[in-house]
Design a protein around this motif. Sequence first.
Motif, PDB file in Angstrom:
ATOM      1  N   LYS A   1       0.810  -1.215   0.000  1.00 35.83           N
ATOM      2  CA  LYS A   1       0.000   0.000   0.000  1.00 35.83           C
ATOM      3  C   LYS A   1       0.844   1.266   0.000  1.00 35.83           C
ATOM      4  CE  LYS A   1      -3.831  -2.326   0.185  1.00 35.83           C
ATOM      5  NZ  LYS A   1      -4.703  -2.412  -0.986  1.00 35.83           N
ATOM      6  N   SER A   2       2.102   1.174   0.447  1.00 41.09           N
ATOM      7  CA  SER A   2       2.939   2.367   0.505  1.00 41.09           C
ATOM      8  C   SER A   2       3.256   2.895  -0.895  1.00 41.09           C
ATOM      9  CB  SER A   2       4.247   2.060   1.248  1.00 41.09           C
ATOM     10  OG  SER A   2       5.039   1.141   0.510  1.00 41.09           O
ATOM     11  N   TRP A   3       3.026   2.081  -1.918  1.00 37.53           N
ATOM     12  CA  TRP A   3       3.301   2.505  -3.287  1.00 37.53           C
ATOM     13  C   TRP A   3       2.098   3.197  -3.921  1.00 37.53           C
ATOM     14  CZ3 TRP A   3       7.916   1.739  -6.016  1.00 37.53           C
ATOM     15  CH2 TRP A   3       8.874   0.990  -5.344  1.00 37.53           C
ATOM     16  N   HIS A   4       0.967   3.142  -3.298  1.00 33.95           N
ATOM     17  CA  HIS A   4      -0.245   3.668  -3.911  1.00 33.95           C
ATOM     18  C   HIS A   4      -0.212   5.194  -3.901  1.00 33.95           C
ATOM     19  CE1 HIS A   4      -2.700  -0.264  -3.217  1.00 33.95           C
ATOM     20  NE2 HIS A   4      -1.531  -0.477  -3.771  1.00 33.95           N
ATOM     21  N   GLY A   5      -0.547   5.796  -5.013  1.00 36.52           N
ATOM     22  CA  GLY A   5      -0.517   7.242  -5.112  1.00 36.52           C
ATOM     23  C   GLY A   5       0.846   7.741  -5.527  1.00 36.52           C
ATOM     24  N   ILE A   6       0.861   8.898  -6.157  1.00 39.67           N
ATOM     25  CA  ILE A   6       2.115   9.469  -6.648  1.00 39.67           C
ATOM     26  C   ILE A   6       3.057   9.762  -5.491  1.00 39.67           C
ATOM     27  CG2 ILE A   6       3.121  11.385  -7.949  1.00 39.67           C
ATOM     28  CD1 ILE A   6       0.417  11.627  -9.394  1.00 39.67           C
ATOM     29  N   GLY A   7       2.497  10.238  -4.378  1.00 39.91           N
ATOM     30  CA  GLY A   7       3.341  10.511  -3.218  1.00 39.91           C
ATOM     31  C   GLY A   7       4.071   9.280  -2.728  1.00 39.91           C
TER      32      GLY A   7
ATOM     33  N   PHE B   1      14.486  18.221  -5.327  1.00 37.15           N
ATOM     34  CA  PHE B   1      14.626  18.206  -3.877  1.00 37.15           C
ATOM     35  C   PHE B   1      16.019  17.749  -3.452  1.00 37.15           C
ATOM     36  CE2 PHE B   1      10.295  17.264  -5.116  1.00 37.15           C
ATOM     37  CZ  PHE B   1       9.545  18.142  -4.342  1.00 37.15           C
ATOM     38  N   TYR B   2      16.452  18.298  -2.321  1.00 37.56           N
ATOM     39  CA  TYR B   2      17.638  17.808  -1.640  1.00 37.56           C
ATOM     40  C   TYR B   2      17.205  16.556  -0.880  1.00 37.56           C
ATOM     41  CZ  TYR B   2      21.590  17.697   1.638  1.00 37.56           C
ATOM     42  OH  TYR B   2      22.678  17.324   2.377  1.00 37.56           O
ATOM     43  N   VAL B   3      17.689  15.394  -1.278  1.00 36.05           N
ATOM     44  CA  VAL B   3      17.141  14.115  -0.836  1.00 36.05           C
ATOM     45  C   VAL B   3      17.239  13.894   0.672  1.00 36.05           C
ATOM     46  CG1 VAL B   3      17.454  11.608  -1.001  1.00 36.05           C
ATOM     47  CG2 VAL B   3      17.301  12.992  -3.077  1.00 36.05           C
ATOM     48  N   PRO B   4      18.360  14.185   1.342  1.00 34.65           N
ATOM     49  CA  PRO B   4      18.390  13.961   2.799  1.00 34.65           C
ATOM     50  C   PRO B   4      17.269  14.703   3.533  1.00 34.65           C
ATOM     51  CG  PRO B   4      20.607  14.287   1.986  1.00 34.65           C
ATOM     52  CD  PRO B   4      19.694  14.586   0.839  1.00 34.65           C
ATOM     53  N   MET B   5      16.940  15.900   3.089  1.00 30.57           N
ATOM     54  CA  MET B   5      15.829  16.635   3.682  1.00 30.57           C
ATOM     55  C   MET B   5      14.495  15.962   3.371  1.00 30.57           C
ATOM     56  SD  MET B   5      13.126  18.767   2.597  1.00 30.57           S
ATOM     57  CE  MET B   5      13.707  19.112   0.945  1.00 30.57           C
ATOM     58  N   LEU B   6      14.314  15.538   2.122  1.00 32.45           N
ATOM     59  CA  LEU B   6      13.049  14.943   1.702  1.00 32.45           C
ATOM     60  C   LEU B   6      12.796  13.617   2.408  1.00 32.45           C
ATOM     61  CD1 LEU B   6      10.618  15.369  -0.127  1.00 32.45           C
ATOM     62  CD2 LEU B   6      11.868  14.221  -1.971  1.00 32.45           C
ATOM     63  N   ARG B   7      13.857  12.874   2.686  1.00 33.92           N
ATOM     64  CA  ARG B   7      13.697  11.605   3.407  1.00 33.92           C
ATOM     65  C   ARG B   7      13.181  11.836   4.826  1.00 33.92           C
ATOM     66  NH1 ARG B   7      19.366   8.732   1.386  1.00 33.92           N
ATOM     67  NH2 ARG B   7      18.504   7.835  -0.544  1.00 33.92           N
ATOM     68  N   ARG B   8      13.387  13.007   5.346  1.00 30.66           N
ATOM     69  CA  ARG B   8      12.929  13.308   6.708  1.00 30.66           C
ATOM     70  C   ARG B   8      11.454  13.681   6.736  1.00 30.66           C
ATOM     71  NH1 ARG B   8      12.495  17.933   9.713  1.00 30.66           N
ATOM     72  NH2 ARG B   8      13.568  19.205   8.147  1.00 30.66           N
TER      73      ARG B   8
ATOM     74  N   ASP C   1       2.529  17.189  -4.504  1.00 29.75           N
ATOM     75  CA  ASP C   1       3.637  18.101  -4.793  1.00 29.75           C
ATOM     76  C   ASP C   1       3.443  19.450  -4.100  1.00 29.75           C
ATOM     77  OD1 ASP C   1       1.391  18.560  -6.318  1.00 29.75           O
ATOM     78  OD2 ASP C   1       2.467  18.923  -8.186  1.00 29.75           O
ATOM     79  N   TYR C   2       2.212  19.928  -4.092  1.00 21.27           N
ATOM     80  CA  TYR C   2       1.923  21.196  -3.423  1.00 21.27           C
ATOM     81  C   TYR C   2       2.108  21.054  -1.913  1.00 21.27           C
ATOM     82  CZ  TYR C   2      -0.677  25.433  -2.123  1.00 21.27           C
ATOM     83  OH  TYR C   2      -1.044  26.654  -1.606  1.00 21.27           O
ATOM     84  N   ALA C   3       1.643  19.933  -1.372  1.00 16.66           N
ATOM     85  CA  ALA C   3       1.761  19.705   0.065  1.00 16.66           C
ATOM     86  C   ALA C   3       3.221  19.671   0.512  1.00 16.66           C
ATOM     87  CB  ALA C   3       1.060  18.401   0.449  1.00 16.66           C
TER      88      ALA C   3
ATOM     89  N   ASN D   1       9.128  13.491   3.851  1.00 14.78           N
ATOM     90  CA  ASN D   1       8.337  12.607   2.981  1.00 14.78           C
ATOM     91  C   ASN D   1       7.138  13.303   2.325  1.00 14.78           C
ATOM     92  OD1 ASN D   1       9.760  10.020   3.266  1.00 14.78           O
ATOM     93  ND2 ASN D   1       9.142  10.199   5.422  1.00 14.78           N
ATOM     94  N   PHE D   2       6.633  12.630   1.287  1.00 15.08           N
ATOM     95  CA  PHE D   2       5.415  13.069   0.593  1.00 15.08           C
ATOM     96  C   PHE D   2       4.196  12.462   1.268  1.00 15.08           C
ATOM     97  CE2 PHE D   2       8.261  14.136  -2.823  1.00 15.08           C
ATOM     98  CZ  PHE D   2       7.581  15.022  -3.647  1.00 15.08           C
ATOM     99  N   PRO D   3       3.044  13.141   1.211  1.00 13.34           N
ATOM    100  CA  PRO D   3       1.798  12.466   1.596  1.00 13.34           C
ATOM    101  C   PRO D   3       1.457  11.422   0.528  1.00 13.34           C
ATOM    102  CG  PRO D   3       1.300  14.618   0.667  1.00 13.34           C
ATOM    103  CD  PRO D   3       2.798  14.537   0.798  1.00 13.34           C
ATOM    104  N   VAL D   4       0.937  10.280   0.946  1.00 15.05           N
ATOM    105  CA  VAL D   4       0.651   9.201  -0.010  1.00 15.05           C
ATOM    106  C   VAL D   4      -0.721   9.451  -0.638  1.00 15.05           C
ATOM    107  CG1 VAL D   4       0.493   6.713  -0.354  1.00 15.05           C
ATOM    108  CG2 VAL D   4       2.068   7.652   1.347  1.00 15.05           C
TER     109      VAL D   4
END
Length: 341
Positions: free
Chosen positions: A163-169, A260-267, A278-280, A269-272
């Motif tokens: 389920k973690s793969w569902h959605g673009i996020g 995105f700077y990946v180390p920051m994004l890993r902290r 992208d806006y969120a 995350n995107f909403p699923v």
Amino acid sequence: MEINAASTQTAEFKQNFVRKYLLAKQKNPILSITSFVENDFPNVPKRSAYNWVKKYRPQEVKALNLTQNTQNTQNTQNTQNTQNTLNDELKRNFVRKYLLAKQKNPILTVASFVENDFPDIPMKDASNWVRKYESKEGGALNITELNINESAKSGVYGGGDDKSWHGIGGNWNAAVHHPACGRFALQLDSDDVYYDENTVQKFVDAFHAQRCAMVIGTYRMTDFNLETLPPGIIDHREWTPENGRNNALRINGLGAPRAFYVPMLRRINFPVTKYGEDYAVGLRVSREYQIGRIYDVVYNCRRWEDNSDASLDIDKVNANNTYKDRIRTWELKARIALNKK
């Protein structure tokens, strides 16, 4: 089949090639031009083969009295014929071929794949098949079949029931947390293309020069053939350091492409979700960090009648806008709480 270069220039040879391809396609409805060339005419340039099929298909279909679903169709009746002809297994095979081709060319779009290899298949059908089967067929592919090494650009596909793969996020999260992901991650939607070969480097340079956690570029609205469509260039010049990070709360989108700077994004995350992710994440980043900008065109955003956001009904538009309103509300509350600390 051994042939000499001179013979391929005759109209007779070209028509015969198209005739053989169409007959073979009657037995295998998802036979691509690429596969046909590689297996039966390895000395024929693929680009030439595409052009021959495009030019001679109508007259050869008529001469051979082939069924309607062999023609290059786009209308509703022919779309239904194609859907009836291609069973579930054939659709899965189509998606599998697309994913394998995308491993060799990471920026390959469904539209380009259909145009070059499967011109008989309506674009809307192909997009729907990829959307339906991509996670399952991608998860089934193994690394030896893909014939890529660790240093090559690779795709990441989720398992069918994860389920973690569902959605673009969720797709974004899976990609940025993958060990192969580097320091920066840059958007490329399936319908779109980078403006030129310098796009990625421009983003890398912007990260280093502007010392920011996220960079947003400028895009050009085009049709499928990359002809400019109104309103043309979208640069969101209202988003500037002078306007402040709160300006993102006053607009309905932040522009594209986004990196995105990946180390920051890993902290964070995107909403699923399948919309507004992208806006969120842009709002979340701008709460704490500066967002950099590139005002040169670095991206072509392609629009065609059947792509995912070409013509939404009013209920869907209202639902999307409601979600963005909620995102803004949540973000505003978070910023107010942050300022009270």
